[in-house]
Design a protein around this motif. Sequence first.
Motif, PDB file in Angstrom:
ATOM      1  N   GLN A 100      35.358  37.634  31.709  1.00 51.26           N
ATOM      2  CA  GLN A 100      35.456  36.235  31.291  1.00 51.26           C
ATOM      3  C   GLN A 100      36.720  35.594  31.853  1.00 51.26           C
ATOM      4  O   GLN A 100      37.830  36.095  31.635  1.00 51.26           O
ATOM      5  CB  GLN A 100      35.458  36.148  29.763  1.00 51.26           C
ATOM      6  CG  GLN A 100      34.141  36.624  29.149  1.00 51.26           C
ATOM      7  CD  GLN A 100      34.024  36.244  27.689  1.00 51.26           C
ATOM      8  OE1 GLN A 100      34.184  37.079  26.818  1.00 51.26           O
ATOM      9  NE2 GLN A 100      33.740  34.972  27.417  1.00 51.26           N
ATOM     10  N   PRO A 101      36.572  34.492  32.602  1.00 55.42           N
ATOM     11  CA  PRO A 101      37.747  33.748  33.052  1.00 55.42           C
ATOM     12  C   PRO A 101      38.614  33.383  31.859  1.00 55.42           C
ATOM     13  O   PRO A 101      38.099  33.077  30.776  1.00 55.42           O
ATOM     14  CB  PRO A 101      37.143  32.506  33.717  1.00 55.42           C
ATOM     15  CG  PRO A 101      35.746  32.909  34.072  1.00 55.42           C
ATOM     16  CD  PRO A 101      35.306  33.863  33.000  1.00 55.42           C
ATOM     17  N   ALA A 102      39.942  33.415  32.054  1.00 54.21           N
ATOM     18  CA  ALA A 102      40.842  33.266  30.922  1.00 54.21           C
ATOM     19  C   ALA A 102      42.109  32.513  31.310  1.00 54.21           C
ATOM     20  O   ALA A 102      42.418  32.347  32.494  1.00 54.21           O
ATOM     21  CB  ALA A 102      41.216  34.648  30.367  1.00 54.21           C
ATOM     22  N   SER A 126      32.929  27.376  36.845  1.00 55.80           N
ATOM     23  CA  SER A 126      32.670  28.808  36.701  1.00 55.80           C
ATOM     24  C   SER A 126      32.111  29.394  37.997  1.00 55.80           C
ATOM     25  O   SER A 126      32.542  30.456  38.454  1.00 55.80           O
ATOM     26  CB  SER A 126      31.690  29.042  35.547  1.00 55.80           C
ATOM     27  OG  SER A 126      31.461  30.421  35.340  1.00 55.80           O
ATOM     28  N   ARG A 127      31.157  28.689  38.602  1.00 56.87           N
ATOM     29  CA  ARG A 127      30.578  29.158  39.863  1.00 56.87           C
ATOM     30  C   ARG A 127      31.615  29.184  40.982  1.00 56.87           C
ATOM     31  O   ARG A 127      31.660  30.112  41.794  1.00 56.87           O
ATOM     32  CB  ARG A 127      29.414  28.253  40.262  1.00 56.87           C
ATOM     33  CG  ARG A 127      28.169  28.424  39.423  1.00 56.87           C
ATOM     34  CD  ARG A 127      27.384  29.630  39.841  1.00 56.87           C
ATOM     35  NE  ARG A 127      26.145  29.759  39.069  1.00 56.87           N
ATOM     36  CZ  ARG A 127      25.302  30.778  39.209  1.00 56.87           C
ATOM     37  NH1 ARG A 127      25.551  31.731  40.091  1.00 56.87           N
ATOM     38  NH2 ARG A 127      24.208  30.834  38.470  1.00 56.87           N
ATOM     39  N   GLY A 128      32.477  28.159  41.020  1.00 60.87           N
ATOM     40  CA  GLY A 128      33.485  28.108  42.060  1.00 60.87           C
ATOM     41  C   GLY A 128      34.480  29.248  41.964  1.00 60.87           C
ATOM     42  O   GLY A 128      34.800  29.905  42.969  1.00 60.87           O
ATOM     43  N   LEU A 129      34.983  29.515  40.780  1.00 61.06           N
ATOM     44  CA  LEU A 129      35.921  30.621  40.589  1.00 61.06           C
ATOM     45  C   LEU A 129      35.244  31.965  40.826  1.00 61.06           C
ATOM     46  O   LEU A 129      35.844  32.890  41.387  1.00 61.06           O
ATOM     47  CB  LEU A 129      36.505  30.556  39.178  1.00 61.06           C
ATOM     48  CG  LEU A 129      37.386  29.344  38.882  1.00 61.06           C
ATOM     49  CD1 LEU A 129      37.688  29.256  37.389  1.00 61.06           C
ATOM     50  CD2 LEU A 129      38.682  29.391  39.689  1.00 61.06           C
ATOM     51  N   ALA A 133      36.221  35.029  43.532  1.00 61.78           N
ATOM     52  CA  ALA A 133      36.594  36.359  43.047  1.00 61.78           C
ATOM     53  C   ALA A 133      35.625  37.449  43.467  1.00 61.78           C
ATOM     54  O   ALA A 133      36.017  38.623  43.586  1.00 61.78           O
ATOM     55  CB  ALA A 133      36.691  36.332  41.524  1.00 61.78           C
ATOM     56  N   ARG A 134      34.380  37.104  43.701  1.00 62.13           N
ATOM     57  CA  ARG A 134      33.345  38.124  43.916  1.00 62.13           C
ATOM     58  C   ARG A 134      33.692  39.080  45.044  1.00 62.13           C
ATOM     59  O   ARG A 134      33.515  40.304  44.918  1.00 62.13           O
ATOM     60  CB  ARG A 134      32.001  37.447  44.197  1.00 62.13           C
ATOM     61  CG  ARG A 134      30.859  38.432  44.391  1.00 62.13           C
ATOM     62  CD  ARG A 134      29.538  37.711  44.528  1.00 62.13           C
ATOM     63  NE  ARG A 134      29.563  36.727  45.610  1.00 62.13           N
ATOM     64  CZ  ARG A 134      28.549  35.934  45.916  1.00 62.13           C
ATOM     65  NH1 ARG A 134      27.438  35.997  45.202  1.00 62.13           N
ATOM     66  NH2 ARG A 134      28.644  35.066  46.910  1.00 62.13           N
ATOM     67  N   GLY A 135      34.212  38.556  46.164  1.00 64.48           N
ATOM     68  CA  GLY A 135      34.528  39.418  47.300  1.00 64.48           C
ATOM     69  C   GLY A 135      35.549  40.484  46.969  1.00 64.48           C
ATOM     70  O   GLY A 135      35.454  41.622  47.450  1.00 64.48           O
ATOM     71  N   HIS A 202      44.769  26.897  42.801  1.00 65.38           N
ATOM     72  CA  HIS A 202      43.507  26.582  43.474  1.00 65.38           C
ATOM     73  C   HIS A 202      43.087  25.157  43.082  1.00 65.38           C
ATOM     74  O   HIS A 202      43.381  24.695  41.965  1.00 65.38           O
ATOM     75  CB  HIS A 202      42.425  27.579  43.072  1.00 65.38           C
ATOM     76  CG  HIS A 202      41.156  27.423  43.838  1.00 65.38           C
ATOM     77  ND1 HIS A 202      40.175  26.526  43.469  1.00 65.38           N
ATOM     78  CD2 HIS A 202      40.718  28.019  44.977  1.00 65.38           C
ATOM     79  CE1 HIS A 202      39.183  26.598  44.332  1.00 65.38           C
ATOM     80  NE2 HIS A 202      39.485  27.494  45.260  1.00 65.38           N
ATOM     81  N   PRO A 203      42.411  24.429  43.970  1.00 63.49           N
ATOM     82  CA  PRO A 203      41.999  23.051  43.652  1.00 63.49           C
ATOM     83  C   PRO A 203      41.240  22.907  42.336  1.00 63.49           C
ATOM     84  O   PRO A 203      41.363  21.877  41.658  1.00 63.49           O
ATOM     85  CB  PRO A 203      41.123  22.672  44.849  1.00 63.49           C
ATOM     86  CG  PRO A 203      41.698  23.464  45.982  1.00 63.49           C
ATOM     87  CD  PRO A 203      42.131  24.775  45.378  1.00 63.49           C
TER      88      PRO A 203
END
Length: 345
Positions: A100-102, A126-129, A133-135, A202-203
């Motif tokens: 979970q992003p925090a 959420s999709r942008g972050l 991070a996924r990579g 980050h933007p």
Amino acid sequence: MTEITLALPYALPPPEMAPDLMRALKMPALAALLSRNNNLQYHIYDNDSRVLPHESWLAHELGLASPPDRPDTGAPLAIAAMRGCGLQAEAAEGHWFMVQPAHIQLSRTHLLLSDLRALHLTEAESRGLYDIARGYFEELGKPLLHGAPGLWFVRADDWTGLSTATPDAAATQNLSDWMPEGEHARDYRKLQNEIQMLWHEHPINVARQERGLQPVNSFWMWGGSHAAPAAAAAAIAGGPAWMQALAAPDQRQPSAAQLIAQPGTVVLAELIPSAQTGDWSDWIARMQRIEQEWFAPLLAALNDGRVGRVNLMLSHRNGWMTVAGGKLAQRKFWRKPTLNSLKQA
């Protein structure tokens, strides 16, 4: 016998606040259910547990964990939440955690994990972050999936033994005491640091701060579980995204009328934010609304025989109380309805 179970996390006030809060509450239906019962028990909870009483109770109610009086080191809810997010195929194998992003903030002496509900992440944020991070997760051989805004899942088969804390257990506490522990704790912290640097300024975060919102500067991982048979069902009212994911789509905003017509288990999670932040005026207002919308209809249904038994589970951070009663118990007229039992927990 028609039986209903109603769970209310943080419906028990903290002992030091209980006398003042009880004087402010006007809840005759709850008082009747508490005072005229067949069984009432208090349970003390381990304050050092990495899972809160209601989270442990819910995991057990869904058939995923041991009872709250024998808590696991973590609430194994990730697989069940994945299925609720439509990720059934991916949940069929492996060991998964919720991510979970925090927002982590620095106090004068230590780090604090903010209430994740306060982030108010949009789908786009959420999709942008997540895309950023996924990579980094996948470079470590740990696939990352997006389930819902602010609710992701990572497969980490080699991190099975990692002991994690739920975000609500860790929130407002000294974070150093609640970080994941175990053989791969250092690997986790390294990954967390990488993501923190990646998201810094980050933007997406710049735009959030311009709107007066907290930046997303870290993530919290917890709820690790193996693939398992589908969990039992519970209706959920309120609560964070992970809790909503545990309920079927038609059970995510139940009403008392629906519960009386189709008896089962309902978790009312709307008191948690108020109690976590100590906003007791809001807590009182929410309790009064629950009295009108839930306790009063359930008591009426119990008295006229539409419901045979009502079970309540009320909790705070350090324990919980179970109360059970049927129609005959409401005939114990010599027991004066009172909220005093809430003070003793």
